[in-house]
Design an enzyme around this catalytic site. Structure first.
Site, PDB file in Angstrom:
ATOM      1  N   ASP A 204      50.324 122.501  97.136  1.00 59.25           N
ATOM      2  CA  ASP A 204      51.320 122.011  96.187  1.00 59.25           C
ATOM      3  C   ASP A 204      51.671 120.614  96.679  1.00 59.25           C
ATOM      4  O   ASP A 204      52.432 120.449  97.631  1.00 59.25           O
ATOM      5  CB  ASP A 204      52.563 122.900  96.155  1.00 59.25           C
ATOM      6  CG  ASP A 204      53.562 122.472  95.067  1.00 59.25           C
ATOM      7  OD1 ASP A 204      53.530 121.290  94.688  1.00 59.25           O
ATOM      8  OD2 ASP A 204      54.350 123.306  94.615  1.00 59.25           O
ATOM      9  N   HIS A 205      51.071 119.600  96.045  1.00 64.02           N
ATOM     10  CA  HIS A 205      51.169 118.252  96.619  1.00 64.02           C
ATOM     11  C   HIS A 205      52.607 117.735  96.674  1.00 64.02           C
ATOM     12  O   HIS A 205      52.924 116.851  97.462  1.00 64.02           O
ATOM     13  CB  HIS A 205      50.283 117.269  95.849  1.00 64.02           C
ATOM     14  CG  HIS A 205      50.784 116.908  94.489  1.00 64.02           C
ATOM     15  ND1 HIS A 205      50.489 117.638  93.368  1.00 64.02           N
ATOM     16  CD2 HIS A 205      51.563 115.881  94.075  1.00 64.02           C
ATOM     17  CE1 HIS A 205      51.061 117.078  92.311  1.00 64.02           C
ATOM     18  NE2 HIS A 205      51.715 116.014  92.712  1.00 64.02           N
ATOM     19  N   HIS A 267      55.817 123.402  91.295  1.00 62.82           N
ATOM     20  CA  HIS A 267      56.592 122.281  91.841  1.00 62.82           C
ATOM     21  C   HIS A 267      58.100 122.534  91.806  1.00 62.82           C
ATOM     22  O   HIS A 267      58.795 122.408  92.808  1.00 62.82           O
ATOM     23  CB  HIS A 267      56.292 120.998  91.064  1.00 62.82           C
ATOM     24  CG  HIS A 267      54.860 120.579  91.095  1.00 62.82           C
ATOM     25  ND1 HIS A 267      54.011 120.875  92.138  1.00 62.82           N
ATOM     26  CD2 HIS A 267      54.111 119.864  90.218  1.00 62.82           C
ATOM     27  CE1 HIS A 267      52.819 120.369  91.889  1.00 62.82           C
ATOM     28  NE2 HIS A 267      52.851 119.753  90.734  1.00 62.82           N
TER      29      HIS A 267
END
Length: 514
Positions: A204-205, A267
């Site tokens: 999950d950047h 996110h």
């Protein structure tokens, strides 16, 4: 003769933080599936070059691309160089590039091609000998979720997932991880039947962004905030991820997925967990995950989903001075699609700290501007010894963590306006990363790829977090799908449909305009 590489200690591109806390990967390599996609081209390959340039990867690091293109190793190297030249964060240096290029390889094949995976195994064995990799590989699956099972099974069949002795094998999986709770569980079973849980890194950047990590520092390194970070003082929390662009060329992915599955499930719920969790015993992976899982387990979905959620689709209009298509006019989108490009939810957290404090999440495309932020909005002072006219322009205090693009923290509070009269007005105290630190912030993928190679998992959600997130979102998406209604239209440049504003106004609140 190979060009001499600047050592890690001499490399001027290594910042002071890297000197103080050297986190340098040992002998290792990365196999990348999906090398022709936008993510690989714009983010992953530049991040690998930047890490190499900063002296954080070993001299023998190797990158192997796997795909259907009829490319030689030289063709792949040219593609990587083009990507690096255009998108890398650090300056391009020929001597660094030449050493990195020595470890570039390409294997042609489909995902179900046994012979191609056998060739991949041969290439990795050759790199073990010539580059000193030591059998340590990460497999980066930058591919559609539907292809995860076939690739992981091929890695098992070819023996590539097997760890021998002190070597390691890890798999990196991009979101979305499933499309609902049931599919996420099935996918978890497939992946973890091949790789042990500690070798599965779900990317999950957003968790790699400096400002997201700074949220932990803001909360737990300062005595200032924690005493008021609770239901006694906080009125509500707003978490926003807004984009000012449309879906672009992502119709094949986006239609049928929508804003809620695309970004809220991962996110925004991760940001909620970090905002609401209790202080962990340490920042080790198991302790951090334990606190996030507690929060996600305590999230309560409202009974009345119609009043606690909103959906929208952007229509034709103007984004600034530019005429833009509506979602239904975008290439590849069915004219009767009910996929949402905007979603907003209200969630409650049944813990002592947050009882009675609503968390409002919203995400959408073609909104007023590109911004991601967490706004903790405080209750009004219980007593104001001022005339009403003195505080007519006074709002609620707030702490706003700006995740992107203008990274930093803003504190909003009331202050006296200069003059002879007592007049109080909102002002902002601002901390900007760009102005407060001389160090440049690495891209999120730099941090995350390095963490994979180091086997450092705190920023990667485990399957328990993924499944808890789907458990929260599933009631909303299933309710929308069973209703079969077209999402409410909103014009480009606005902040979502009217129903999203009604959702807060019913609670006596309103959305922030970032």
């Amino acid at each position: 003769m190979s060009p001499t590489r600047v050592s890690a200690s001499e490399n001027p591109l290594r910042d002071d933080r890297d000197r103080r806390l050297p986190r340098i990967a040992g002998p290792s390599g990365l196999v990348m599936f999906g090398v022709t996609g936008d993510l690989a081209r714009k983010k992953l390959m530049p991040a690998i070059y930047d890490l190499f340039n900063r002296g954080l990867l070993p001299p023998g690091f190797s990158l192997v691309g796997y795909g259907r293109r009829d490319w030689s190793d030289a063709d792949f190297a040219e593609q990587v160089r083009s990507s690096v030249s255009r998108y890398a964060r650090t300056p391009f240096r020929a001597e660094v590039w030449e050493q990195l290029a020595e470890g570039l390889r390409f294997v042609q094949g489909n995902f179900d091609d046994d012979a191609a995976f056998d060739r991949l195994a041969e290439v990795l064995a050759e790199l073990d000998t010539t580059r000193g990799i030591g059998g340590n590989y990460g497999f980066y699956l930058s591919i559609p979720p539907g292809a995860f099972p076939v690739v992981t099974k091929q890695l098992a069949r070819s023996g590539l997932s097997r760890q021998d002795g002190d070597s390691w094998r890890r798999v990196v999986i991009e979101k979305p991880f499933g499309h609902d709770l049931e599919s996420a569980r099935e996918l978890n079973e497939v992946v973890e039947s091949v790789f042990p849980p500690d070798s599965v890194f779900r990317i999950d950047h957003y968790l790699g962004k400096e400002t997201v990590q700074n949220l932990l520092a803001l909360r737990f390194a300062n005595q200032l905030w924690e005493p008021i970070w609770n239901a006694h003082y906080v009125d509500h929390v707003q978490i926003t991820m807004a984009e000012d662009i449309g879906i672009g060329g992502r119709a094949g992915y986006y239609d049928g997925i929508g804003a809620a599955r695309d970004v809220i499930q991962n996110h925004l719920l991760q940001l909620l967990a970090l905002t609401a969790m209790e202080e962990p015993i340490s920042f080790d992976a198991k302790d951090l995950r334990a606190e996030k899982e507690k929060v996600l387990s305590a999230v309560r979905v409202p009974i009345d989903l119609d009043s606690a959620a909103a959906r929208g689709q952007y229509s034709k209009g103007y984004q600034g001075n530019e005429a833009v298509n509506g979602f239904l006019e975008e290439d590849g989108i069915a004219p009767d699609s009910i996929t949402e490009t905007f979603a907003a939810l209200r969630l409650d957290i049944d813990t002592r700290r947050w009882a009675g404090v609503p968390f409002y999440l919203r995400a959408g495309k073609r909104l007023g501007r590109r911004v991601t932020e967490i706004a903790v909005v405080f209750k009004r002072a219980p007593f104001l010894p001022f005339d009403n006219t003195a505080t007519g322009e006074l709002g609620q205090n707030a702490i706003v963590i700006r995740v992107q693009p203008d990274e930093g923290v803003t504190i909003r509070f009331g202050s006296k306006v200069p003059g002879t009269a007592m007049e109080v007005r909102d002002v902002s105290m601002d901390m900007s990363y760009g102005e407060s630190f001389t160090e440049s912030s690495p891209e999120a993928y730099e941090r995350l790829i390095l963490d994979v190679l180091l086997g450092d998992p705190p920023l990667f959600p485990r399957h328990e977090e993924v499944e808890l997130s789907w458990k929260i979102l599933d009631p909303f998406t299933k309710h929308w799908e069973s209703a079969g209604k077209q999402p409410e239209a909103y014009y480009p440049g606005q902040w979502g449909p009217a129903s999203a504003h009604d959702m807060l106004s019913r609670d006596g609140r309103s959305w922030r305009v970032p």
